[in-house]
Motif scaffolding. Structure first.
Motif, PDB file in Angstrom:
ATOM      1  N   VAL A 141       0.857  -1.191   0.000  1.00 50.33           N
ATOM      2  CA  VAL A 141       0.000   0.000   0.000  1.00 50.33           C
ATOM      3  C   VAL A 141       0.885   1.230   0.000  1.00 50.33           C
ATOM      4  N   ASP A 142       0.528   2.189  -0.810  1.00 49.96           N
ATOM      5  CA  ASP A 142       1.285   3.428  -0.860  1.00 49.96           C
ATOM      6  C   ASP A 142       0.379   4.570  -0.400  1.00 49.96           C
ATOM      7  N   PHE A 143       0.827   5.283   0.624  1.00 51.33           N
ATOM      8  CA  PHE A 143       0.055   6.423   1.112  1.00 51.33           C
ATOM      9  C   PHE A 143       0.495   7.712   0.405  1.00 51.33           C
ATOM     10  N   TYR A 144       0.037   8.815   0.902  1.00 49.99           N
ATOM     11  CA  TYR A 144       0.172  10.115   0.233  1.00 49.99           C
ATOM     12  C   TYR A 144       0.176  11.133   1.370  1.00 49.99           C
ATOM     13  N   SER A 145       1.077  10.870   2.333  1.00 46.47           N
ATOM     14  CA  SER A 145       0.940  11.472   3.660  1.00 46.47           C
ATOM     15  C   SER A 145       1.733  12.742   3.879  1.00 46.47           C
ATOM     16  N   SER A 146       2.536  13.147   2.896  1.00 42.65           N
ATOM     17  CA  SER A 146       3.265  14.407   3.027  1.00 42.65           C
ATOM     18  C   SER A 146       2.404  15.537   2.474  1.00 42.65           C
ATOM     19  N   ARG A 147       2.063  16.459   3.337  1.00 46.24           N
ATOM     20  CA  ARG A 147       1.209  17.574   2.900  1.00 46.24           C
ATOM     21  C   ARG A 147       1.890  18.402   1.814  1.00 46.24           C
ATOM     22  N   GLU A 148       3.199  18.621   1.996  1.00 47.34           N
ATOM     23  CA  GLU A 148       3.924  19.419   1.009  1.00 47.34           C
ATOM     24  C   GLU A 148       3.895  18.734  -0.362  1.00 47.34           C
ATOM     25  N   HIS A 149       4.076  17.417  -0.366  1.00 47.80           N
ATOM     26  CA  HIS A 149       4.029  16.691  -1.638  1.00 47.80           C
ATOM     27  C   HIS A 149       2.647  16.780  -2.276  1.00 47.80           C
ATOM     28  N   ALA A 150       1.625  16.527  -1.480  1.00 45.63           N
ATOM     29  CA  ALA A 150       0.262  16.565  -2.020  1.00 45.63           C
ATOM     30  C   ALA A 150      -0.075  17.956  -2.551  1.00 45.63           C
ATOM     31  N   GLU A 151       0.380  18.979  -1.833  1.00 49.54           N
ATOM     32  CA  GLU A 151       0.109  20.357  -2.294  1.00 49.54           C
ATOM     33  C   GLU A 151       0.899  20.679  -3.567  1.00 49.54           C
ATOM     34  N   ASN A 152       2.145  20.234  -3.616  1.00 46.98           N
ATOM     35  CA  ASN A 152       2.926  20.479  -4.836  1.00 46.98           C
ATOM     36  C   ASN A 152       2.253  19.836  -6.044  1.00 46.98           C
ATOM     37  N   PHE A 170      11.603  13.400   7.017  1.00 48.70           N
ATOM     38  CA  PHE A 170      10.428  12.563   7.299  1.00 48.70           C
ATOM     39  C   PHE A 170       9.662  13.042   8.533  1.00 48.70           C
ATOM     40  N   ALA A 171      10.338  13.799   9.395  1.00 51.82           N
ATOM     41  CA  ALA A 171       9.741  14.157  10.692  1.00 51.82           C
ATOM     42  C   ALA A 171       8.432  14.918  10.550  1.00 51.82           C
ATOM     43  N   GLY A 172       8.302  15.710   9.494  1.00 51.87           N
ATOM     44  CA  GLY A 172       7.120  16.566   9.365  1.00 51.87           C
ATOM     45  C   GLY A 172       5.940  15.907   8.685  1.00 51.87           C
ATOM     46  N   LEU A 173       6.058  14.627   8.383  1.00 46.03           N
ATOM     47  CA  LEU A 173       4.964  13.924   7.691  1.00 46.03           C
ATOM     48  C   LEU A 173       3.637  14.160   8.414  1.00 46.03           C
ATOM     49  N   TYR A 174       2.625  14.565   7.680  1.00 42.25           N
ATOM     50  CA  TYR A 174       1.350  14.950   8.299  1.00 42.25           C
ATOM     51  C   TYR A 174       0.675  13.756   8.965  1.00 42.25           C
ATOM     52  N   TRP A 175       0.538  12.667   8.233  1.00 47.39           N
ATOM     53  CA  TRP A 175      -0.079  11.459   8.782  1.00 47.39           C
ATOM     54  C   TRP A 175       1.027  10.513   9.233  1.00 47.39           C
ATOM     55  N   THR A 176       0.967  10.061  10.474  1.00 47.57           N
ATOM     56  CA  THR A 176       2.036   9.203  10.995  1.00 47.57           C
ATOM     57  C   THR A 176       1.812   7.752  10.553  1.00 47.57           C
ATOM     58  N   PRO A 177       2.896   6.951  10.607  1.00 52.62           N
ATOM     59  CA  PRO A 177       2.752   5.537  10.240  1.00 52.62           C
ATOM     60  C   PRO A 177       1.667   4.818  11.048  1.00 52.62           C
ATOM     61  N   GLY A 236       9.657  18.091   1.972  1.00 50.58           N
ATOM     62  CA  GLY A 236       9.643  19.115   3.009  1.00 50.58           C
ATOM     63  C   GLY A 236       9.235  20.456   2.421  1.00 50.58           C
ATOM     64  N   PRO A 237       9.161  21.476   3.266  1.00 50.85           N
ATOM     65  CA  PRO A 237       8.707  22.789   2.802  1.00 50.85           C
ATOM     66  C   PRO A 237       9.710  23.508   1.894  1.00 50.85           C
ATOM     67  N   GLN A 238      10.989  23.147   1.958  1.00 49.87           N
ATOM     68  CA  GLN A 238      11.998  23.833   1.134  1.00 49.87           C
ATOM     69  C   GLN A 238      12.122  23.149  -0.231  1.00 49.87           C
ATOM     70  N   PRO A 239      12.472  23.932  -1.267  1.00 50.30           N
ATOM     71  CA  PRO A 239      12.631  23.336  -2.599  1.00 50.30           C
ATOM     72  C   PRO A 239      13.636  22.182  -2.609  1.00 50.30           C
ATOM     73  N   GLY A 240      14.703  22.271  -1.851  1.00 49.65           N
ATOM     74  CA  GLY A 240      15.710  21.211  -1.839  1.00 49.65           C
ATOM     75  C   GLY A 240      15.303  20.009  -1.010  1.00 49.65           C
ATOM     76  N   GLN A 241      14.048  19.985  -0.555  1.00 45.43           N
ATOM     77  CA  GLN A 241      13.565  18.875   0.278  1.00 45.43           C
ATOM     78  C   GLN A 241      12.472  18.078  -0.431  1.00 45.43           C
ATOM     79  N   ARG A 242      12.329  18.279  -1.732  1.00 50.34           N
ATOM     80  CA  ARG A 242      11.256  17.607  -2.453  1.00 50.34           C
ATOM     81  C   ARG A 242      11.702  16.213  -2.892  1.00 50.34           C
ATOM     82  N   GLY A 243      10.837  15.239  -2.686  1.00 51.90           N
ATOM     83  CA  GLY A 243      11.218  13.845  -2.859  1.00 51.90           C
ATOM     84  C   GLY A 243      10.956  13.250  -4.221  1.00 51.90           C
ATOM     85  N   SER A 244      10.632  14.072  -5.212  1.00 53.61           N
ATOM     86  CA  SER A 244      10.423  13.553  -6.568  1.00 53.61           C
ATOM     87  C   SER A 244      10.937  14.582  -7.558  1.00 53.61           C
ATOM     88  N   LEU A 245      11.298  14.124  -8.754  1.00 53.31           N
ATOM     89  CA  LEU A 245      11.776  15.054  -9.774  1.00 53.31           C
ATOM     90  C   LEU A 245      10.659  15.954 -10.280  1.00 53.31           C
TER      91      LEU A 245
END
Lengths: 405, 405
Positions: free
Chosen positions: B121-132, B308-315, B342-351
């Motif tokens: 199962v793959d979640f979608y728990s980073s708010r910054e990622h979902a917003e981006n 990973f610390a700021g993940l909105y939904w915890t494991p 993460g909130p900074q541009p250099g903290q984004r986990g996908s290209l």
């Protein structure tokens, strides 16, 4: 040779032209694989131990295994060899003396899950179903999304909750919106539904990067089962954007206990429906639909008779699409058609369509009505296909009764 | 006892406070489970045969098994017992003579998949990622859909294509739109991407109808791995409505070879982010985030450092949600966080986020630029967590090199 020496008073759908495979438990013996014939199971583990399959397969462990996984993996030549020998044993009276003592009445066995489900994929291949849902959920837009006629839409379901017919279905709890725009609440689903589907079971695996063309369908697929993909419409409606259905589906998917081998469905082959636009080349080849007739009974009342023959995307196209990106197959992969709905109201394969989202409840024989399923309700999904000489081949039924949690 | 008698010239992340589990192959011996310690693997099969774990577990077959499945299923008491004994063996010099001959250098072993992946199962728990992604794909709407803050959105991926670090990644082919509104074409993806994620591995299964509350997380979860959920953005964009991602994801998902046990992550626990609105009660309880630092290297250039610390939904909330409908768990279920940004541009986990859908390519050390991945590119996903006394615990890296098919 179409008749077994095992005469049955009435047609069971499990004649010599069917010979579906399952797993049975009888008495103290551990689970073994079996073929259904008339009102009986013919246990292949016991038959192999009695020497009845000597010389048929290089590895007789395939037949003495606790489920069908090893037979699935053994591939088409082994499938043909076992089927040919079983046809001989059950068709020629000369074997009756050897075979009869091994037979067990179907009502005296229990059926565990016939194989280990690897990945479970659910397609969305009935145009009528997709259009009905589009009309219900997006009344102001075109009923089909633009991608639908270009590729067989599908998604991965939860393989760990694929269960065999007869397994009790626990009404799922989940988040839903009590009204549009309201705050979500959590509790038992109020819109529990069925989906009448047909699933295909992969036998021969592939490597990553390998594709399976439309023409190669029968090199990999062992046979077909009926599938009831239970669905909680309120949970699904709230959760499904943007990543698709999840908890509205993952609580249970029921399959029939007997896998009808592809060879038994030869008489059921029909031309696929005309596709407009013509699909891209990776979805073209030598393929066909199957003229299967499904039936949905709710507490004994037949509420729908979905026809599988008109399915827009054929099983071979589904498999070709699923592997077109290079995703590998494993033995035991199960891919289902999605809800099968025909053009007539009485041919819709889900309650959300039959009752038009609950607005037009179905009436049962006892006078009660249903928008969606109530606790205690029992759903039986049955199916059949044309056999030889005007007979019908039967699928094992998929039954499920709703329990509150 | 935080130091091993096995001294290493520089910190490896595999100190005595980590002791991650994997599966190793060395020489002619069949696969066995092992613990990573410094630059070595400590094979537990060989250690059990040498009597080093006598009396630790009722069933020593758990340690001589070919992968971690049986240890995962054995549950928290067994996990604690094995870890305590391994800590003794690797921490106390009195055992050095017995243990040293069993150790194998990490660069002399290969690592098969450490466990059998049940459902993925793959979640979608980073708010910054979902917003981006919302801003990129739906620029005219609110970046988050209404359901996102009420429940951890997730979906099922393909467990059969979860592969271990180092497995070559074949560029997938698929349907995509060459331009908005154009007719689809079929061919190799032109927008191959990564997703930097953390996955959790279920050990103790549940029955259908059973739920796992937020508080019960550690009763079921064995540990964590890094996950690179490879994604073909053009395939995904065309196929994903209405049932979610399918072939844009199903071709490969890579995980790290070593599972970091939950106990080793005790120092990494942090308070979860404030959640507004307060989630419904089934998502509340005693839970925490994990202060894990991820790093994404592309051809040797670090392109992102997702936190990973700021993940909105915890494991623990993810697991509670996943089971809230009564769906059962199996040993080997893998659930991943979704892309960690993460909130900074250099903290984004996908290209797709780092290059804002390809518009702002990243520059690599060799002067070349990338919007998405090119054939021959190698991605290394690394991660670490706070250990005891200011040290760091390391995850095994997840590497993958892109090959054309």
């Amino acid at each position: 040779m179409t008749d077994s020496w095992l005469t049955t008073p009435e047609p069971t759908g499990f004649g010599l032209d069917n010979l579906p495979y399952g797993t049975v438990v009888h008495g103290d013996r551990p689970p073994q694989i079996a073929i259904a014939i008339g009102g009986h199971a013919f246990p292949l583990g016991a038959a192999a131990e009695a020497g009845l399959f000597d010389g048929v397969l290089p590895d007789t462990g395939v037949l003495t295994a606790p489920n069908l996984d090893r037979l699935l993996a053994a591939g088409p030549a082994a499938w043909r060899a076992v089927r040919a020998r079983a046809t001989e044993l059950l068709g020629s009276r000369s074997h009756a003396e050897a075979v009869r003592p091994l037979l067990v009445r179907l009502d005296a066995v229990s059926n565990p899950l016939p194989f280990t489900v690897a990945d479970y994929v659910d397609f969305y291949s009935s145009r009528e179903h997709a259009e009905n849902l589009g009309r219900i959920f997006r009344p102001d837009s075109a009923p089909l999304l633009p991608n639908w006629t270009h590729l067989p839409i599908g998604y991965h379901g939860r393989s760990g909750t694929v269960v065999v017919s007869g397994t009790p279905i626990m009404r799922p709890h989940g988040q839903r919106l009590p009204a549009p725009g309201a705050e979500p609440v959590f509790g038992p689903t109020t819109r529990l539904d069925i989906e009448a589907e047909v699933g295909f079971v992969v036998g021969v695996p592939t490597r990553m990067g390998q594709t399976v063309s439309v023409d190669e369908f029968a090199d990999h697929v062992f046979g077909a089962v009926l599938v009831n993909d239970w669905s909680a419409r309120d949970i699904q409606a709230w959760e499904y954007q943007p990543l698709g259905p999840f908890l509205g589906k993952s609580f249970a998917t029921s399959i029939s206990p007997w896998i009808v081998p592809l060879e038994a469905l030869a008489e059921a082959r029909v031309a696929p429906p005309r596709q407009d636009p013509v699909p891209l080349p990776h979805l073209l080849g030598d393929h066909w639909g199957y003229d299967l007739s499904l039936r949905v009974d709710l507490n004994g009342t037949t509420v729908s008779r979905p026809p599988f023959a008109g399915l827009y995307w054929t099983p071979a196209q589904q498999l070709a699409h699923m592997t077109s990106n290079g995703a590998s197959l494993r033995t035991g992969d199960l891919f289902a058609s999605g809800t099968v709905s025909g053009p007539q109201p009485g041919q819709r394969g889900s309650l959300i369509e039959l009752t038009w989202n609950g607005a037009e409840p179905v009436r049962l024989a006892d006078g009660s009505t249903r928008g969606f399923l109530a606790d205690g309700d029992t759903v039986v999904l049955g199916g059949s296909a044309p056999g030889r000489d005007g007979t019908r081949i039967g699928f094992g039924a998929v039954t499920g009764t709703i329990h509150s949690r």
